[in-house]
Design an enzyme around this catalytic site. Structure first.
Site, PDB file in Angstrom:
ATOM      1  N   ARG A 186       0.844  -1.193   0.000  1.00 23.19           N
ATOM      2  CA  ARG A 186       0.000   0.000   0.000  1.00 23.19           C
ATOM      3  C   ARG A 186       0.881   1.245   0.000  1.00 23.19           C
ATOM      4  NH1 ARG A 186      -4.742  -1.752   4.378  1.00 23.19           N
ATOM      5  NH2 ARG A 186      -5.321  -3.661   3.274  1.00 23.19           N
ATOM      6  N   ARG A 208       2.068   0.980  10.164  1.00 29.55           N
ATOM      7  CA  ARG A 208       1.612   1.385   8.833  1.00 29.55           C
ATOM      8  C   ARG A 208       2.806   1.358   7.870  1.00 29.55           C
ATOM      9  NH1 ARG A 208      -3.266   3.489   7.934  1.00 29.55           N
ATOM     10  NH2 ARG A 208      -3.521   4.024  10.131  1.00 29.55           N
ATOM     11  N   GLU A 232      -6.486  -0.825  15.743  1.00 25.04           N
ATOM     12  CA  GLU A 232      -7.090  -1.783  14.813  1.00 25.04           C
ATOM     13  C   GLU A 232      -6.095  -2.862  14.395  1.00 25.04           C
ATOM     14  OE1 GLU A 232      -8.345  -2.081  10.153  1.00 25.04           O
ATOM     15  OE2 GLU A 232      -8.331  -0.077  11.065  1.00 25.04           O
ATOM     16  N   SER A 262     -10.285  -5.946  10.341  1.00 24.42           N
ATOM     17  CA  SER A 262     -11.525  -5.329   9.913  1.00 24.42           C
ATOM     18  C   SER A 262     -12.268  -6.374   9.090  1.00 24.42           C
ATOM     19  CB  SER A 262     -11.232  -4.080   9.082  1.00 24.42           C
ATOM     20  OG  SER A 262     -12.393  -3.323   8.868  1.00 24.42           O
ATOM     21  N   ARG A 266       1.013  -6.258  12.639  1.00 26.47           N
ATOM     22  CA  ARG A 266       0.369  -5.630  13.794  1.00 26.47           C
ATOM     23  C   ARG A 266       0.241  -6.612  14.961  1.00 26.47           C
ATOM     24  NH1 ARG A 266      -3.899  -0.920  12.007  1.00 26.47           N
ATOM     25  NH2 ARG A 266      -2.573   0.012  10.403  1.00 26.47           N
TER      26      ARG A 266
END
Length: 424
Positions: A260, A275, A347, A350, A390
């Protein structure tokens, strides 16, 4: 993607659902495009019919030696032929404009999704586990994991910001987490897949990243896209297919690298592994019927929660509000894991039910049992089970010791080759 026929049947309901998402009413604009497109289609069909009739009449007039009538008909046919390309061009342009407009509109939220503008409107569902207490001030992972093999500086020299090198024991821990997650998810009935990491435009459009989120993706020089999540590859396995109801649900999982650009996240989480441009994730995807999708949504969320529970990581489940849901989702549960270094929940998964939104973009359908004719769109669901990097952060921070070492959770010991802790 939305169906203009449904909007045509209930424009007010469509605009009301958009308003829950914080989107201005668009039905009038869409219906005006649709009306003009249908008018052009009708005009073109009428012109084609008249051209064929007149062409046939020319032969009859000549057979009757009625040259005046034949000449008039030839003039009419020539005018029709001259007009038709413009109609075809305008029709194609209107088709494209309508499809582009429909493709840019987010999925409509389920009725039980709370209304809210942003994450402040999310609703906590439950919590699990006890937040750990320490005899020392716990640190964030970038501040103590360097001696354990986490190297941001060398990665930056090679690739730039938002990359990391893991080596030694912490690399083994990352590999262990991915394998542990795959083993647990396949035991739950998800079929393991090793999918392509490079995909075409159609695939990324099908799952909703294109055209709206192109800036968040990496593109190769030959026009392919690096997947931002294995959701893209796994969900598109059923594109342009008609499945048998008896073959549903399809439950798929994959451990892949993901890529990403994080173009929309400038300045956020610049430290550490939270991230990154490149990361690993175990993805869960389900393809099912509308009747099964809500139950599967809960099943997939529990599959992600079970990983955190077995690792002993405190977390909470929240239902995302209308303003915080992703573009393709009609309902989403986020799992947020406790990070002692940040003294906050963050988070880690999801899990979304997309209804038939992606299926329409992919033309993915099924034939109901007992129905010889007609098809229906499948429902698609996706979620992380879990984001490996994560989870690594959560393990390292929750199991950190005062001397900078990290205990290995019991569930991971069979994967660690005898290591019971990480030390610098």
């Amino acid at each position: 993607m939305h169906d203009i026929r449904q909007i045509r049947d209930a424009p007010g309901a469509f605009d009301t659902a958009l308003a829950r998402r914080g989107i201005a009413p668009t039905s009038a604009t869409l219906l005006a495009l649709d009306e003009r497109r249908r008018a052009i289609t009708t005009e073109l069909q009428t012109a084609q019919t008249r051209r064929n009739e007149a062409s046939k009449a020319i032969g009859q007039a000549k057979a009757q030696k009625d040259e005046a009538r034949a000449s008039a008909l030839m003039t009419e046919v020539a005018a029709i032929k001259e007009r038709m390309p413009a109609l075809e061009t305008e029709g194609a342009e209107l088709d494209m404009a309508l499809n582009d407009a429909l493709a840019a509109i987010a999925n409509l939220p389920a009725d039980d999704v709370p209304v809210g503008a942003d994450e402040e409107g999310n609703v906590e569902q439950h919590r699990w586990g006890t937040v750990p207490t320490f005899d020392f001030k716990p640190k964030e992972h970038p501040d103590f994991a360097g001696p354990l093999g986490l190297d941001f500086e060398s990665a930056a020299a090679i690739s730039g910001a938002r990359f990391a090198i893991l080596k030694g024991g912490i690399a083994r821990l990352q590999r262990a987490l991915g394998q542990f997650m795959l083993d647990r998810q396949t035991a739950r009935g998800f079929t393991e897949v090793i999918p392509p990491l490079l995909v075409r435009d159609e695939a990324v459009f099908g799952t909703g990243q294109l055209p709206k989120f192109a800036e968040d993706l990496f593109r190769t020089t030959d026009g392919r896209w690096l997947i931002p999540t294995a959701e893209v590859s796994l969900t598109n396995m059923v594109r342009d297919q008609i499945l048998a109801e008896g073959d549903l649900p399809m439950k798929l999982t994959a451990l892949t690298q993901c890529f990403r650009s994080e173009a929309g996240a400038a300045g956020r989480d610049t430290r550490g592994l939270i991230r990154q441009h490149q990361f690993e994730k175990v993805e869960l995807v389900a393809i099912t019927t509308p009747e099964q999708s809500d139950a599967l949504h809960e099943e997939m969320t529990r599959a992600a929660e079970a990983i955190l529970e077995e690792l002993g990581l405190p977390y909470r489940r929240v239902m995302l509000c209308t303003g915080d849901m992703g573009f393709t989702a009609r309902k989403t549960f986020d799992l947020e894991v406790w990070l002692p270094g940040q003294n906050a929940y963050r988070e880690i998964s999801s899990v979304s039910n997309c209804g038939e939104f992606q299926a329409r973009r992919m033309n993915a359908r099924y034939r109901a049992a007992g129905e010889a004719k007609g098809t229906r769109f499948v429902h698609t669901l996706n979620g992380s089970g879990l984001a490996v990097g994560r989870t690594l952060v959560a393990v390292v921070e929750n199991y950190q010791q005062q001397d900078g070492s990290v205990r290995i959770p019991e569930a991971l010991l069979p994967y660690m080759g005898g290591l019971t802790e990480l030390r610098g």
